[in-house]
Design a protein around this motif. Structure first.
Motif, PDB file in Angstrom:
ATOM      1  N   VAL A 128      -0.223  -3.975  -4.095  1.00  0.00           N
ATOM      2  CA  VAL A 128       0.462  -3.437  -2.917  1.00  0.00           C
ATOM      3  C   VAL A 128       0.263  -4.373  -1.730  1.00  0.00           C
ATOM      4  N   GLU A 129       1.341  -4.635  -1.002  1.00  0.00           N
ATOM      5  CA  GLU A 129       1.287  -5.439   0.212  1.00  0.00           C
ATOM      6  C   GLU A 129       0.498  -4.649   1.257  1.00  0.00           C
ATOM      7  N   PRO A 130      -0.607  -5.198   1.761  1.00  0.00           N
ATOM      8  CA  PRO A 130      -1.471  -4.427   2.670  1.00  0.00           C
ATOM      9  C   PRO A 130      -0.775  -3.965   3.970  1.00  0.00           C
ATOM     10  N   LYS A 131       0.057  -4.814   4.542  1.00  0.00           N
ATOM     11  CA  LYS A 131       0.669  -4.459   5.829  1.00  0.00           C
ATOM     12  C   LYS A 131       1.734  -3.374   5.683  1.00  0.00           C
ATOM     13  N   THR A 132       2.587  -3.514   4.672  1.00  0.00           N
ATOM     14  CA  THR A 132       3.694  -2.570   4.510  1.00  0.00           C
ATOM     15  C   THR A 132       3.384  -1.458   3.510  1.00  0.00           C
ATOM     16  N   GLU A 133       2.314  -1.637   2.756  1.00  0.00           N
ATOM     17  CA  GLU A 133       1.944  -0.716   1.679  1.00  0.00           C
ATOM     18  C   GLU A 133       3.058  -0.591   0.635  1.00  0.00           C
ATOM     19  N   LYS A 134       3.872  -1.640   0.526  1.00  0.00           N
ATOM     20  CA  LYS A 134       4.957  -1.664  -0.449  1.00  0.00           C
ATOM     21  C   LYS A 134       4.438  -2.244  -1.764  1.00  0.00           C
ATOM     22  N   LEU A 135       4.804  -1.587  -2.863  1.00  0.00           N
ATOM     23  CA  LEU A 135       4.426  -2.069  -4.183  1.00  0.00           C
ATOM     24  C   LEU A 135       5.119  -3.399  -4.453  1.00  0.00           C
ATOM     25  N   GLN A 136       4.334  -4.438  -4.712  1.00  0.00           N
ATOM     26  CA  GLN A 136       4.887  -5.755  -5.014  1.00  0.00           C
ATOM     27  C   GLN A 136       5.013  -5.990  -6.520  1.00  0.00           C
ATOM     28  N   GLU A 190       4.079  -3.967 -10.363  1.00  0.00           N
ATOM     29  CA  GLU A 190       3.490  -2.920 -11.184  1.00  0.00           C
ATOM     30  C   GLU A 190       2.911  -3.583 -12.426  1.00  0.00           C
TER      31      GLU A 190
END
Length: 69
Positions: A55-63, A65
């Motif tokens: 997960v991208e720490p800033k956006t919390e978007k899954l990069q 799986e």
């Protein structure tokens, strides 16, 4: 109590583990212990219906799986 295991690795995987150990200033045994702990956590999560990913720490978007564990 501890258990000693014998393990056969490909040359490529052995080099990658050596590099990871050097980069993190640790040893192969510690790298493999952490890898096994991560595997067991992923297996436990999968049994509970969870997924493993990066997960991208800033956006919390899954990069990414991680599948197949």
């Amino acid at each position: 109590m501890s258990v000693r295991l014998n393990l056969v690795l490909s040359d490529e995987l052995n080099r990658e583990i050596d590099k990871a150990a050097a980069d993190s200033e640790t040893n192969k045994s510690e790298i493999l212990r952490k890898a096994l702990q991560l595997y067991l956590a992923a297996r436990d999560g999968k049994q509970r219906g969870l997924k493993l990913g990066l997960v991208e720490p800033k956006t919390e978007k899954l990069q990414t799986e991680i599948i197949g564990l």
